[in-house]
Write a protein that holds these residues in place. Structure first.
Motif, PDB file in Angstrom:
ATOM      1  N   THR A   1       0.835  -1.204   0.000  1.00 53.94           N
ATOM      2  CA  THR A   1       0.000   0.000   0.000  1.00 53.94           C
ATOM      3  C   THR A   1       0.866   1.248   0.000  1.00 53.94           C
ATOM      4  OG1 THR A   1      -1.641  -1.201   1.292  1.00 53.94           O
ATOM      5  CG2 THR A   1      -1.873   1.184   1.181  1.00 53.94           C
ATOM      6  N   ALA A   2       1.935   1.222   0.792  1.00 54.96           N
ATOM      7  CA  ALA A   2       2.826   2.384   0.837  1.00 54.96           C
ATOM      8  C   ALA A   2       3.398   2.644  -0.553  1.00 54.96           C
ATOM      9  CB  ALA A   2       3.953   2.151   1.839  1.00 54.96           C
ATOM     10  N   LEU A   3       3.754   1.584  -1.248  1.00 60.98           N
ATOM     11  CA  LEU A   3       4.324   1.751  -2.577  1.00 60.98           C
ATOM     12  C   LEU A   3       3.312   2.366  -3.533  1.00 60.98           C
ATOM     13  CD1 LEU A   3       6.663   1.370  -4.495  1.00 60.98           C
ATOM     14  CD2 LEU A   3       5.820  -0.910  -5.008  1.00 60.98           C
ATOM     15  N   VAL A   4       2.069   1.887  -3.456  1.00 64.23           N
ATOM     16  CA  VAL A   4       1.053   2.442  -4.347  1.00 64.23           C
ATOM     17  C   VAL A   4       0.849   3.921  -4.063  1.00 64.23           C
ATOM     18  CG1 VAL A   4      -1.406   2.423  -4.861  1.00 64.23           C
ATOM     19  CG2 VAL A   4      -0.156   0.291  -4.803  1.00 64.23           C
ATOM     20  N   GLN A   5       0.808   4.273  -2.791  1.00 65.56           N
ATOM     21  CA  GLN A   5       0.650   5.690  -2.457  1.00 65.56           C
ATOM     22  C   GLN A   5       1.822   6.510  -2.970  1.00 65.56           C
ATOM     23  OE1 GLN A   5      -0.460   7.078   1.321  1.00 65.56           O
ATOM     24  NE2 GLN A   5      -2.309   5.831   1.463  1.00 65.56           N
ATOM     25  N   TYR A   6       2.999   5.934  -2.849  1.00 63.92           N
ATOM     26  CA  TYR A   6       4.197   6.623  -3.334  1.00 63.92           C
ATOM     27  C   TYR A   6       4.096   6.842  -4.838  1.00 63.92           C
ATOM     28  CZ  TYR A   6       9.205   7.211  -4.377  1.00 63.92           C
ATOM     29  OH  TYR A   6      10.417   7.662  -4.829  1.00 63.92           O
ATOM     30  N   GLU A   7       3.715   5.800  -5.544  1.00 62.39           N
ATOM     31  CA  GLU A   7       3.643   5.906  -6.994  1.00 62.39           C
ATOM     32  C   GLU A   7       2.486   6.780  -7.444  1.00 62.39           C
ATOM     33  OE1 GLU A   7       3.739   1.606  -7.726  1.00 62.39           O
ATOM     34  OE2 GLU A   7       5.541   1.971  -8.914  1.00 62.39           O
ATOM     35  N   ALA A   8       1.456   6.869  -6.595  1.00 58.65           N
ATOM     36  CA  ALA A   8       0.310   7.702  -6.964  1.00 58.65           C
ATOM     37  C   ALA A   8       0.522   9.148  -6.559  1.00 58.65           C
ATOM     38  CB  ALA A   8      -0.962   7.153  -6.311  1.00 58.65           C
ATOM     39  N   GLY A   9       1.664   9.421  -5.960  1.00 57.75           N
ATOM     40  CA  GLY A   9       1.963  10.802  -5.601  1.00 57.75           C
ATOM     41  C   GLY A   9       1.426  11.247  -4.255  1.00 57.75           C
ATOM     42  N   GLN A  10       0.934  10.292  -3.437  1.00 56.51           N
ATOM     43  CA  GLN A  10       0.448  10.701  -2.121  1.00 56.51           C
ATOM     44  C   GLN A  10       1.558  10.740  -1.082  1.00 56.51           C
ATOM     45  OE1 GLN A  10      -3.161   7.795  -2.747  1.00 56.51           O
ATOM     46  NE2 GLN A  10      -3.473   8.879  -0.844  1.00 56.51           N
ATOM     47  N   LEU A  11       2.693  10.118  -1.393  1.00 54.98           N
ATOM     48  CA  LEU A  11       3.820  10.100  -0.455  1.00 54.98           C
ATOM     49  C   LEU A  11       5.093  10.557  -1.168  1.00 54.98           C
ATOM     50  CD1 LEU A  11       3.590   6.671   1.428  1.00 54.98           C
ATOM     51  CD2 LEU A  11       3.267   8.925   2.419  1.00 54.98           C
TER      52      LEU A  11
ATOM     53  N   SER B   1       9.727   4.570   4.670  1.00 55.46           N
ATOM     54  CA  SER B   1      10.746   3.757   5.337  1.00 55.46           C
ATOM     55  C   SER B   1      10.527   2.277   5.137  1.00 55.46           C
ATOM     56  CB  SER B   1      10.745   4.038   6.847  1.00 55.46           C
ATOM     57  OG  SER B   1      11.069   5.374   7.099  1.00 55.46           O
ATOM     58  N   ASN B   2       9.418   1.891   4.528  1.00 58.37           N
ATOM     59  CA  ASN B   2       9.294   0.464   4.214  1.00 58.37           C
ATOM     60  C   ASN B   2       8.955   0.279   2.743  1.00 58.37           C
ATOM     61  OD1 ASN B   2       6.574   1.092   4.263  1.00 58.37           O
ATOM     62  ND2 ASN B   2       6.050  -0.296   5.911  1.00 58.37           N
ATOM     63  N   VAL B   3       9.508  -0.763   2.204  1.00 59.27           N
ATOM     64  CA  VAL B   3       9.408  -1.010   0.766  1.00 59.27           C
ATOM     65  C   VAL B   3       9.114  -2.487   0.557  1.00 59.27           C
ATOM     66  CG1 VAL B   3      10.586  -0.725  -1.436  1.00 59.27           C
ATOM     67  CG2 VAL B   3      11.289   0.637   0.520  1.00 59.27           C
ATOM     68  N   PRO B   4       8.184  -2.824  -0.332  1.00 57.71           N
ATOM     69  CA  PRO B   4       7.960  -4.245  -0.591  1.00 57.71           C
ATOM     70  C   PRO B   4       9.156  -4.859  -1.307  1.00 57.71           C
ATOM     71  CG  PRO B   4       6.468  -2.894  -1.900  1.00 57.71           C
ATOM     72  CD  PRO B   4       7.290  -1.964  -1.105  1.00 57.71           C
ATOM     73  N   VAL B   5       9.650  -5.947  -0.753  1.00 59.03           N
ATOM     74  CA  VAL B   5      10.870  -6.553  -1.266  1.00 59.03           C
ATOM     75  C   VAL B   5      10.760  -6.928  -2.732  1.00 59.03           C
ATOM     76  CG1 VAL B   5      12.418  -8.507  -0.980  1.00 59.03           C
ATOM     77  CG2 VAL B   5      11.443  -7.401   0.999  1.00 59.03           C
ATOM     78  N   ALA B   6       9.611  -7.409  -3.129  1.00 61.85           N
ATOM     79  CA  ALA B   6       9.450  -7.911  -4.492  1.00 61.85           C
ATOM     80  C   ALA B   6       9.644  -6.815  -5.528  1.00 61.85           C
ATOM     81  CB  ALA B   6       8.069  -8.529  -4.647  1.00 61.85           C
ATOM     82  N   ASP B   7       9.364  -5.582  -5.156  1.00 64.17           N
ATOM     83  CA  ASP B   7       9.456  -4.506  -6.141  1.00 64.17           C
ATOM     84  C   ASP B   7      10.824  -3.829  -6.156  1.00 64.17           C
ATOM     85  OD1 ASP B   7       6.470  -4.504  -4.941  1.00 64.17           O
ATOM     86  OD2 ASP B   7       6.430  -3.934  -7.060  1.00 64.17           O
ATOM     87  N   ILE B   8      11.701  -4.243  -5.263  1.00 68.78           N
ATOM     88  CA  ILE B   8      12.977  -3.535  -5.140  1.00 68.78           C
ATOM     89  C   ILE B   8      13.804  -3.534  -6.428  1.00 68.78           C
ATOM     90  CG2 ILE B   8      15.204  -3.538  -3.982  1.00 68.78           C
ATOM     91  CD1 ILE B   8      13.833  -4.067  -1.409  1.00 68.78           C
ATOM     92  N   PRO B   9      13.973  -4.651  -7.116  1.00 68.41           N
ATOM     93  CA  PRO B   9      14.791  -4.597  -8.341  1.00 68.41           C
ATOM     94  C   PRO B   9      14.276  -3.574  -9.342  1.00 68.41           C
ATOM     95  CG  PRO B   9      14.334  -6.865  -7.733  1.00 68.41           C
ATOM     96  CD  PRO B   9      13.521  -6.019  -6.821  1.00 68.41           C
TER      97      PRO B   9
END
Lengths: 528, 316, 305
Positions: free
Chosen positions: A244-254, A258-266
């Motif tokens: 969820t944090a990643l989606v918010q980040y990508e949607a411009g809400q964040l 400090s936390n990132v889904p491991v699967a999306d890191i590469p």
């Protein structure tokens, strides 16, 4: 009517320059810390999310500059006695957010409070370097005035240490050693929990704290160095679900997280959003040296060398972690030298041939006769995947079969502390920038030494480092000790952590502390 | 309200047989069909229901796949291949590969063993404990009903997670723990639903009539009341299966059930939620398996319910 | 009726007492405590903490003290969240979870009941199979998957709704649907099957044969009876949904009560475990009483004795 309009116009024009003169209105940082805080009282907090915010609300005697170097904070300058035992701090004229002056008495009060056994602060041990710090905290002495910190006057703090502690200056920036306003805290135990009663001496003040939801900080105009602070406002969210944090980040809400889904890191590494920041931490598998055949160092080394660390970091964790070639990670810089770099690699990152040889020497050629051991890990996707991979590696490389078992966190901690395991997954993050934070865990009899390893030479070397303030002597001893440690392999280091952090390119000036939290003090938002 | 014809009297096959044997004319002319045994009759009607047959064949297929499938695969469920991580479906791996390069099809087949057995065992608990408990509670009424329902409340109220952690500490990890954990709480909804139905049914005229005729309580329950509650029973049984599967996934996740690298459909699907954006096929295939199983159970259950429905007897 | 309610209230109190007692001893039985941590505390500090929170007292004494406080509705301080009491936690979290829960249930009823009815009235038709498929999908897709999908789809790809968080009506929509999917499917199927049972009954067939006016009367009556399983199901589900779903609240970052049910156990936050459990059981027994009373209204012949 005319006159009112004129007055209004004049007033607007009088106020307008004030708004123009301020930095861009968009100097607002929206950051996800990943969870709600247990407490924002600097003496009692333990976690990294808390530290992230506390470093913005308070300032200790020293602090870190954007390059991570130790610079004066509340203390303008300080003297250290020849024997390294007495430190005298001269405070600058700084104010609390309520206008009162920060006095040395506040520091004395705060440190004695952190050591107060009644407060039962988790990190009180950070103050054990003070004379009688441990004795007071553990109840051996009842008289708090015996503790080695005293405010000689409003601007002078004299600290007496138990033994020479060259990295004490580093500790001074740690949140447990931050001052708290004596007048506010006395008699008001819940002062740190609400914006109304909060008072701090840091670059920001607490404006809002909605539990489980968010914390809002605003610029502290009373901060002594307010002019160097560019952010107006910081809004912290508490999103625990990384996706969820990643989606918010990508949607411009964040703007950052400090936390990132491991699967999306590469993928995020490629786009430059993910920054692998240094983190002094090691991920390792602890051996219970009292369980046969793990009492044989050859067996332990065989198991350790049969782990393909590069494969794990490149294909499983994929966040830029470094395969471990020793126990103490890089990032501990003492007198300009990085400890790890100076020490060099102490073991191969992967050597299956050597591993096979060692296992055969120990009496288990090709794994014949080797009992089935169990790897214990705590509930987590990542730990599971790594354990599954290592299980396969040992089977393929050594013919050794192991089972996997996972336990809920506290059950797992209990199992470890009761020595009820064969091999347990573990990780350690350093508390301060000195090899001691890693190496003194494994002296004989330490409660952290859950594998029950014991080596007299090692104990002697580690003990020697507490007797002198000479860094050259200390580092030499630590290097020797680490060599013995890795040679005997009471644990198999697997990789050195990186701190996963996500933030947009328009967020400038962000630094991180290798012991954990991102440092947001000097951040500004580039026009975007 | 007109419920003139007591539903069970005229259509109870036992009675019909008895009547015919004594050459007493039946209440309707429907008795021209040749008399068959009760279960043979049910099977015959089930066979006519297309949906139910499809459900049955799918279930049989899944069971067979679970048993022999893994041995047909060139891969073992734990074989890792670091050169082929997160691959989508292709010729070498029909369902793709996972985070350690393991073949997803093999793991799904293997997982079928665990998930199907969970589904069956859970459904068994549901019926054996849930239906019986709810029927007794509803039929007995009064203090007994109050006591039994309050016991249900207590089991509902105590946090399952605490109980699960205790189990995990006291017993060695394994599938039996899952059965124990499920057995404790799984049947509660069923018991409640059945109890509600029974409460309403027992006031009906046909039950009063049966009571007046001196039919024993267990016979009333078994022959009259429970068949009339088949609706909620079948619905609850089918719909609880995915719940059981995901409860098992959660329990295994926190360490109670099967340990890695063994996996069930539930744990395959929930583990893969993290990588949903990167490798949706890891969620899709075990998820589809769960959905298909559910659909099969559902059609089969519906068909069974219709086949067992006393009102439809003789009309099909 | 009054006597019935009085007796029920007594047994409800009994249930709450049994639940709290079992939970109390269960939670003390599992390993680990609120202060078990990887960076272990020195034993002296641990002793101080235990003394402060009276964790060193004999178990029966702790239990007795807890009950004492419970009677005064004082649920104690949280071990984990330093400045919060359990009452605070419930007071802050419950309204949020309740709002979300009510919406989810309304969604489930508004979609589930009509869909079940249509399926029953048009059994084996396309709309029957279609709505059945939807119900089954809704039930077999777990809420965490649904929640993650929703956030990704609507928060990012389509960018029409906020990706989690709380505060505006827009924040309510996705979590309510994600939370309500499973009950919707269940309610739809229950409605369908009990409607089917009822309309096959002879009195309905007779009414159909007799004509239109009879149909409406009997269908309404049929519906009332068909609704009993739905009402039964709603009892415990309401209690569960209104006190918050851990999964949905976590993924949507909603500051409700749901997460505390689970995290308190992981944290061994004894007072929060007890507080949430007692709170939930009160809700549960209350809802079951409501359900039983509702039975009486739906089918006046139902008696409980």
């Amino acid at each position: 009517m005319h006159r009112l309009v004129v007055v209004a116009l004049v007033m607007t024009m009088a106020l307008a320059p004030a708004t123009w003169a301020q930095p861009s209105a968009s100097q607002v940082l929206r950051w996800n810390v990943g969870t709600d805080f247990e407490t924002l009282d600097p003496a009692k907090s333990t976690g990294i999310p808390e530290a992230t915010v506390i470093y913005l609300l308070y300032e200790g005697l020293t602090q870190r500059d954007p390059q991570g170097r130790l610079v004066p904070g509340m203390a303008e300058r300080w003297d250290v006695s020849k024997d390294g035992l007495t430190w005298t701090f001269y405070l600058r004229a700084a104010k609390w957010s309520n206008g009162q002056l920060v006095s040395a008495g506040d520091f004395e009060f705060a440190w004695k409070r952190a050591l107060d056994p009644a407060l039962a602060a988790d990190y009180a041990y950070q103050l054990y370097y003070l004379k009688n710090g441990k004795a007071y905290n553990t109840g051996r002495i009842k008289d708090v005035s015996q503790v080695g910190v005293i405010a000689k006057d409003a601007r002078t703090l004299v600290v007496t240490l138990e033994s020479p502690t060259p990295f004490f200056g580093d500790l001074l920036s740690f949140h447990t050693l931050m001052p708290v306003p004596k007048t506010v805290v006395t008699g008001n135990p819940a002062w740190a929990g609400k914006p109304e009663t909060f008072v701090g001496n840091g670059p920001f003040v607490m404006k809002e704290w909605t539990r489980q939801n968010r914390v809002v900080l605003e610029r502290n105009p009373n901060y002594w160095d307010a002019k160097s602070i560019k952010l107006q406002r910081i809004e912290f969210s508490m999103i625990e679900a990384e996706s969820t944090a990643l989606v918010q980040y990508e949607a411009g809400q964040l703007d950052g997280s400090s936390n990132v889904p491991v699967a999306d890191i590469p993928r995020l590494l490629k786009t430059g959003d993910f920054k692998a920041m240094p983190y002094i931490g090691t991920y390792y598998y602890l051996f219970n040296t009292t369980h046969k055949p793990l009492d044989d160092a050859r067996v332990r080394r065989a198991l350790a060398f049969a782990i393909n660390r590069t494969l794990i970091t490149a294909r499983i964790t994929r966040a830029g972690e470094k395969p471990a070639n020793a126990f103490v990670p890089s990032g501990i810089v003492v007198n300009g030298t990085d400890f790890r770099q100076a020490g060099g690699p102490l073991m191969p990152v992967y050597d299956p041939a050597l591993a096979k040889k060692l296992l055969a020497e120990a009496g288990y050629p090709n794994g014949e006769g080797f009992p089935t051991l169990t790897i214990l890990y705590n509930t987590s996707q990542r730990h599971k995947t790594i354990a599954e991979a290592i299980q396969e590696m040992w089977r393929q490389n050594l013919g050794v079969k192991v089972n996997l078992t996972n336990q809920e966190w506290k059950v797992y901690l209990q199992t470890r502390s009761q020595h009820n395991f064969d091999i347990a997954r573990a990780g350690w993050i350093g508390d301060y920038r000195d090899p001691k934070t890693f190496l003194d865990m494994f002296i004989t009899g330490s409660s952290f030494n859950e594998g029950l390893w014991s080596n007299k030479a090692y104990d002697r070397l580690v003990d020697a480092t507490t007797k002198t303030a000479d860094q050259a002597v200390r580092m030499k001893a630590f290097h020797e000790a680490e060599k013995i440690f890795v040679q005997d392999m009471p644990l198999a280091p697997i990789y050195f952590y990186v701190q996963p952090i996500l933030y947009k390119n328009y967020v400038q000036g962000l630094a991180t502390d290798p012991t954990g939290p991102p440092l947001l003090r000097n951040v500004w938002i580039e026009g975007h | 309200m007109a419920s003139s014809i007591p539903v069970s009297d005229s259509t109870d096959p036992g009675r019909a047989l008895a009547r015919r044997a004594m050459n007493v004319p039946g209440p309707a002319a429907r008795d021209t069909t040749p008399s068959v045994g009760f279960w043979a009759d049910v099977w015959r009607r089930l066979r006519k229901n297309r949906g139910a047959m499809i459900g049955l064949w799918i279930t049989v297929f899944l069971i067979v796949a679970a048993i022999i499938g893994p041995s047909l695969s060139p891969y073992r469920y734990s074989d890792q291949d670091f050169d082929h991580l997160f691959e989508g479906p292709n010729r070498a791996h029909w369902f793709g590969t996972d985070e350690l390069g393991r073949d997803v099809l093999t793991r799904v087949l293997y997982g079928a063993r665990i998930s199907l057995s969970i589904g069956f065992v859970a459904s068994f608990f549901n019926v054996a404990i849930g239906v019986t408990y709810g029927a007794i509670s509803g039929y007995a009424g009064g203090r007994v009903d109050n006591l039994m329902m309050r016991i249900v409340d207590v089991i509902y109220g105590v946090p399952l997670l605490l109980w699960v952690i205790l189990l995990m500490v006291v017993l060695k990890p394994g599938l039996t723990n899952i059965y124990i954990a499920l057995g404790t709480v799984y049947w509660l909804t069923m018991a409640r639903l059945v109890r509600g139905q029974v409460l309403s049914l027992r006031e009906r005229e046909f039950v009063e009539a049966a009571r007046a005729l001196g039919v024993s309580t267990s016979r009333i329950l078994l022959r009259h009341i429970i068949p009339n509650t088949m609706g909620p029973i079948v619905v609850t049984m089918t719909l609880s299966v995915p719940q059981a599967i995901f409860v098992e996934a959660f329990l295994s996740y926190i360490g109670l059930g099967v340990q890695a690298p063994m996996a069930s459909w539930g744990s395959l699907a929930s583990d893969a939620t993290e990588v949903l954006r990167v490798a949706p096929h890891l969620v899709f295939f075990p998820g589809m398996a769960i959905v298909i199983t559910m659909l099969a159970f559902n059609f089969l259950g519906d068909g069974l319910r219709d086949a067992l429905d006393p009102r439809l007897r003789g009309t099909l | 009726m009054g006597g019935f309610i009085f007796r029920r209230v007594l047994s409800m109190l009994l249930v709450i007492w049994v639940v709290s007692t079992m939970t109390f001893f269960l939670m003390k039985a599992i390993p680990g405590g609120p202060f078990t941590a990887e960076k272990q505390l020195p034993p002296e500090i641990l002793r101080n903490l235990e003394r402060r929170y009276r964790l060193g007292d004999p178990l029966w004494k702790q239990y007795r003290d807890y009950l004492h406080n419970l009677l005064r509705l004082d649920l104690g301080p949280s071990f984990k969240y330093e400045d919060l009491t359990v009452n605070d936690i419930i007071r802050q979290g419950f309204p949020v979870s309740a709002e979300l829960g009510v919406l989810a249930l309304l969604f489930a009823l508004a979609v589930g009941v009509p869909s079940g009815l249509i399926s029953a009235l048009r059994q084996y038709s396309f709309s029957d199979y279609f709505s059945m498929l939807w119900a089954l999908l809704g039930v077999s897709i777990p809420s965490f998957l649904l929640a993650t999908l929703f956030i990704y789809l609507f928060g990012l790809r389509l960018h029409v709704l906020p990706a989690g968080g709380w505060g505006t009506p827009a924040h309510l929509l996705l979590p309510a649907v994600a939370l309500g999917m499973y009950p919707t499917g269940f309610i739809a199927r229950l409605t369908r099957s009990s409607m089917l049972e009822v309309i096959r009954q002879d009195y309905v067939r007779t009414a159909r044969a007799k004509g239109l006016a009879e149909i409406t009367v009997t269908y309404r009556h049929a519906l009332k009876n068909a609704v009993i399983p739905v009402v039964t199901y709603l009892g415990p589900i309401t209690a569960a949904v209104l006190t918050g779903s851990f999964v949905v609240e976590r993924i949507f970052a909603i500051p409700g009560l749901g997460r505390h049910f689970v995290t308190s156990i992981y944290n061994r936050d004894y007072t929060v475990i007890m507080g949430t459990t007692v709170f939930y059981s009160v809700f549960l027994v209350a809802m079951n009483l409501v359900v039983d009373v509702a039975y009486g209204f739906i089918d006046p012949r139902i008696r409980f004795d």
